[in-house]
Scaffold this active site. Structure first.
Site, PDB file in Angstrom:
ATOM      1  N   THR A  54      -3.083 -12.028   6.891  1.00  0.00           N
ATOM      2  CA  THR A  54      -3.766 -12.507   5.695  1.00  0.00           C
ATOM      3  C   THR A  54      -2.957 -13.674   5.136  1.00  0.00           C
ATOM      4  O   THR A  54      -1.941 -14.063   5.705  1.00  0.00           O
ATOM      5  CB  THR A  54      -3.887 -11.402   4.628  1.00  0.00           C
ATOM      6  OG1 THR A  54      -2.603 -11.151   4.064  1.00  0.00           O
ATOM      7  CG2 THR A  54      -4.480 -10.123   5.211  1.00  0.00           C
ATOM      8  N   CYS A  55      -3.381 -14.178   4.005  1.00  0.00           N
ATOM      9  CA  CYS A  55      -2.664 -15.306   3.406  1.00  0.00           C
ATOM     10  C   CYS A  55      -1.280 -14.917   2.912  1.00  0.00           C
ATOM     11  O   CYS A  55      -0.421 -15.775   2.736  1.00  0.00           O
ATOM     12  CB  CYS A  55      -3.478 -15.931   2.278  1.00  0.00           C
ATOM     13  SG  CYS A  55      -3.805 -14.782   0.925  1.00  0.00           S
ATOM     14  N   ASN A  56      -1.028 -13.626   2.712  1.00  0.00           N
ATOM     15  CA  ASN A  56       0.299 -13.246   2.230  1.00  0.00           C
ATOM     16  C   ASN A  56       0.953 -12.121   3.035  1.00  0.00           C
ATOM     17  O   ASN A  56       1.877 -11.489   2.563  1.00  0.00           O
ATOM     18  CB  ASN A  56       0.269 -12.885   0.741  1.00  0.00           C
ATOM     19  CG  ASN A  56      -0.602 -11.700   0.425  1.00  0.00           C
ATOM     20  OD1 ASN A  56      -0.847 -10.850   1.265  1.00  0.00           O
ATOM     21  ND2 ASN A  56      -1.086 -11.642  -0.795  1.00  0.00           N
ATOM     22  N   SER A 118       0.120  -5.769  -2.536  1.00  0.00           N
ATOM     23  CA  SER A 118      -0.464  -7.100  -2.447  1.00  0.00           C
ATOM     24  C   SER A 118       0.232  -8.061  -3.399  1.00  0.00           C
ATOM     25  O   SER A 118       0.827  -7.636  -4.393  1.00  0.00           O
ATOM     26  CB  SER A 118      -1.953  -7.063  -2.787  1.00  0.00           C
ATOM     27  OG  SER A 118      -2.654  -6.369  -1.791  1.00  0.00           O
ATOM     28  N   GLU A 123      -6.367  -6.480  -6.092  1.00  0.00           N
ATOM     29  CA  GLU A 123      -7.431  -7.246  -5.426  1.00  0.00           C
ATOM     30  C   GLU A 123      -8.002  -6.401  -4.292  1.00  0.00           C
ATOM     31  O   GLU A 123      -7.288  -5.701  -3.617  1.00  0.00           O
ATOM     32  CB  GLU A 123      -6.902  -8.598  -4.931  1.00  0.00           C
ATOM     33  CG  GLU A 123      -5.723  -8.529  -3.960  1.00  0.00           C
ATOM     34  CD  GLU A 123      -6.110  -8.402  -2.505  1.00  0.00           C
ATOM     35  OE1 GLU A 123      -7.271  -8.678  -2.169  1.00  0.00           O
ATOM     36  OE2 GLU A 123      -5.253  -8.021  -1.711  1.00  0.00           O
TER      37      GLU A 123
END
Length: 172
Positions: A54-56, A118, A123
């Site tokens: 994922t983005c993180n 997260s 989220e």
């Protein structure tokens, strides 16, 4: 439980702007990704493997008997993902890795599914991403009953957390 492990690089260990560097460039090519994950699985004697990017976060949920997840193992693991990366970059990558074993690995999967681990706590996107990652890895015959059962518990638990708490109302 000792056969479960999580290998992960997240916003907690790496600069959020740099995490994309650790995700293989071929991740968007499902055939190449599948072939690479099968090679990792075969070469390192892994029984089951789930890959999530994922983005993180870059995360691998692994089932493997009698494994010692030391630095050498992690370097061998990551060289499969980045075969052309210089050795010093692989070492940097290995320094950023968190490894969870046994019960800690299962707890980590639950925390990821429920968005407790997260960048933005609460989220809901991570739950969809985890399901999609499982679907892909399952279709590619990378996972088995152990990962299926772990996620069969983690996903409803995450949904229950979203439903019965206010975690998603004001994401932090």
């Amino acid at each position: 439980m000792n056969h479960f492990s999580v290998i992960t690089i997240t916003h907690k260990s790496a600069n959020i702007n740099h995490i994309g560097r650790y995700i293989p460039s071929f991740s968007s090519n499902s055939q190449e990704l599948s072939a690479t994950l099968h090679k990792i699985k075969d070469d390192l004697g892994i029984t089951e493997l789930l890959y999530l990017a994922t983005c993180n976060r870059l995360m691998f949920f692994v089932v493997q008997e009698n494994m010692e997840m030391n630095r050498n193992y992690l370097l061998r693991f990551f060289v499969h993902l980045h075969p052309n990366i210089p050795a010093h970059c692989l070492n940097d990558m290995a320094d950023l890795v968190h490894v969870y074993r046994g019960t800690e690995a299962i707890n980590h999967i639950f925390e990821v599914a429920a968005s407790l681990d997260s960048l933005v706590v609460g989220e809901r996107e991570i739950l969809r991403q985890l399901k999609d990652a499982y679907d892909f890895c399952s279709e590619q015959k990378l996972t088995g009953d152990n990962i299926r059962l772990a996620l069969k518990t983690a996903i409803p638990l995450a949904k229950e957390i979203y439903t019965n708490t206010r975690i998603g109302e004001n994401s932090v």
